[in-house]
Design an enzyme around this catalytic site. Structure first.
Site, PDB file in Angstrom:
ATOM      1  CG  HIS A 122      26.558  35.165   8.676  1.00 14.38           C
ATOM      2  ND1 HIS A 122      26.754  35.889   7.538  1.00 14.38           N
ATOM      3  CD2 HIS A 122      25.223  34.918   8.737  1.00 14.38           C
ATOM      4  CE1 HIS A 122      25.586  36.078   6.939  1.00 14.38           C
ATOM      5  NE2 HIS A 122      24.651  35.494   7.640  1.00 14.38           N
ATOM      6  CG  HIS A 166      22.566  37.807   4.489  1.00 14.69           C
ATOM      7  ND1 HIS A 166      22.278  38.868   5.290  1.00 14.69           N
ATOM      8  CD2 HIS A 166      22.400  36.699   5.235  1.00 14.69           C
ATOM      9  CE1 HIS A 166      21.934  38.421   6.487  1.00 14.69           C
ATOM     10  NE2 HIS A 166      22.001  37.119   6.482  1.00 14.69           N
TER      11      HIS A 166
END
Lengths: 218, 357
Positions: B57, B219
């Site tokens: 991320h 994700h």
């Protein structure tokens, strides 16, 4: 009370589990892709490799210490939800048989049941949420019933594995209510839960270890 | 799979090695267990803020460690939550005696691992409070799911709470502020392409040339809805209206109660946006969407906010909470008050966010 499992068997079980999870690394990850985040097989393989690296230090200890060590290794290496859940399964299983070097069939029921209770406590999971509990819970029930009925150990373990297998397959039509799979909503229906699958594999490996292994008699 | 990496299993380790070499004045990196922490940690008397989550991320969270934001960040494997030993060591390293706030995104793995770490820290006599970020409106209910995921608001909470800690807020006040940011922030994301987890080697899901996925998390997990590709304006409108028109949202979260010395259930309610609200508008790239496309989204978002009577008082535009190389974007709106605006403007000096210093 006859002893059905030595600490040697426990170590063999963990070693065999590591081998099974390595072999199924891709399969478990594939199961995790449509409803999760495609890492379950990879995480479990990494975790059990860590367990393997910790085992030599505790090989001479009691069953409780061996299982707790395995649990702590999983907590510190798996990550995701699998780490705390499987870590707690083995840590709580270890606590339940602390100090013992040989287990009776009733000890084995206690071991697995305590592990399951730990998973439910940490995961706040209900039966039918499409998680590892859906494989573990019926397996514990089947094993307990078989042992209470005085069924021979090999048959009791076969019944346990059969119940885990059925529980695993039963997750296919379920709507996921926990974990990442719950986010895809209705789209989780039709997929087998990866956690229930790895739980089934671990229990099946237990049955196979005790079927092939050297048993202590007491 | 085409990636600028050496070996998939070395991605996180080598990334951390690079960060340590690139920003020695801002951060240090501890290996085994892995965490990034402020170069001057522990800052005596200051509340420390620790976050963490799966890698992939970036720049969140490691890129937000530094003055005015996080004291430490714990990176897990790609898209896999970190382990309790990481959070415990990070917490011990940065605790300056005023306690530590854990900012945790609402994913079952992150929660379980952070809770275990907090319990261990409590056992060692460290004050730790924990606030959950769950802002993703793509998840409608919390009764039949894990609840809303922690997405864009996470970045905003880390900046605002980091500034508050720097300003001398005590632990309870920083935690209360973090809770306030969370219930006032809402996010919705979409993907034009999937992403490829390095150690998996193939895309997490398949999307056709003319398809997009709405309501994705961060994700690479599939979203709620797949549909035919639309224009930037139409996509922006879909995301913005999902955020702006989201009704009041209620759920139960677990927080550590210091007085009772146990985890307790807390019911939180997000108030809906209303005309006249001041907001921070955050247009985020999922990693693969280029900078040229984000202002196109912002332009339409600005128009919609005006039409809806929301006044954009601050903005953040860029790749800040990504999903590897995924193309797509997320829109986060955070209702701001004067306190939050002041804290947003306060100086920040981290690898990933820097102004006012």
């Amino acid at each position: 009370m006859s002893k059905i499992m030595t600490k040697r068997d426990v170590i063999e079980w963990l070693k065999a589990t590591a081998a099974v999870l390595e072999e199924n690394r891709r399969y478990l990850t594939d199961l995790d892709s449509p409803i999760g985040d495609a890492d379950h097989g990879i995480n479990m393989d990494r975790g059990f490799k860590k367990v393997m690296s910790q085992l030599p230090a505790v090989e001479d200890k009691d069953v409780g210490t061996i299982l707790r060590t395995a649990g702590m290794a999983l907590v510190s290496s798996v990550g995701g939800a699998g780490g705390p859940l499987y870590g707690t399964f083995f840590m709580d299983a270890g606590k339940a048989v602390a100090g013992k070097t040989e287990l009776s069939d009733e000890d084995l029921v206690l071991l697995i049941e305590s592990g399951l209770k730990g998973v439910v406590r940490i995961g706040k999971t209900n039966l039918g949420d499409k998680t590892m509990v859906d494989a573990l819970h019926p397996a514990v029930e089947a094993l307990r019933r078989a042992v209470a009925d005085g069924v021979d150990t090999a048959e009791a373990l076969r019944l346990m594995t059969e119940a885990a297998s059925k529980g695993m397959v039963d997750t296919i039509p379920m709507l996921a209510k926990k974990g990442r799979a719950s986010y895809v909503g209705e789209r989780s229906i039709g997929h087998q839960d990866p956690g229930a699958t790895s739980s089934y594999m671990i229990l099946k490996t237990l049955m196979e270890t005790l079927a092939s292994g050297h048993r202590a008699t007491g | 799979m085409k990636k600028l990496i050496n070996k998939p299993e070395d991605v996180v380790k080598e990334e951390l090695e690079g960060i340590a070499l690139a920003y020695p004045d801002l951060v240090k990196v501890h290996f085994e267990p892995n965490f990034v922490y402020r170069a001057d940690a522990p800052v005596k008397g200051k509340v420390a803020i620790v976050s963490g989550g799966g890698s992939g991320h970036e720049p969140m969270h490691g890129g937000f460690v530094g003055v005015g934001m996080l004291d430490a960040a714990c990176p897990g494997a790609v898209f896999t939550s970190p382990t309790p030993d990481q959070m415990l060591e990070a917490t011990k390293t940065v605790d300056g005696g005023a306690g530590v706030l854990h900012i945790v995104k609402n994913y079952s793995g992150d929660i379980m691992n952070f809770e275990m770490a907090a319990d261990m820290a409590h056992g060692e006599g460290i004050r730790v409070l924990s606030i959950l970020i769950d802002d993703d409106v793509a998840v409608k209910d919390s009764l039949y799911t894990q609840g809303r995921r922690g997405t864009g608001t996470t970045v905003l909470s880390e900046k605002i709470c980091g500034a508050a800690a720097e300003k001398g807020y005590d632990l309870k006040r920083v935690a209360a502020l973090c809770r306030k940011v969370n219930i006032n922030g809402r996010c919705m994301g979409m993907a034009l392409t999937s992403c490829t987890v390095p150690h998996v080697g193939r895309p997490t899901f398949e999307l056709g040339e003319d398809e997009m996925e709405i309501g994705i998390g961060i994700h690479g997990e599939p979203g709620r809805l797949r549909m035919k590709l639309k224009s930037a304006d139409e996509i922006t409108e879909m995301l913005a209206l999902s955020v702006i028109e989201d009704p009041a949202y209620s759920r139960t979260v677990r927080e550590w109660d210091e007085a009772k010395g146990e985890w307790v259930d807390v019911v939180l309610q997000d108030p809906p946006f209303k005309e006249g609200d001041q907001v921070l508008a955050f247009v985020n790239s999922m990693g693969g969407t280029p900078a040229i496309e984000l202002p196109i989204v912002y332009r339409k978002l600005h128009e919609i906010c005006e039409k809806k009577g929301l006044k954009i008082v601050r903005n953040l535009i860029g790749p800040y909470i990504t999903s590897l190389e995924m193309q797509g974007c997320s829109i986060t709106l955070l209702k701001m008050d004067d306190e939050m605006i002041g804290l947003w403007d306060a100086p920040v000096k981290t690898p990933g966010l820097r102004w006012g210093t």
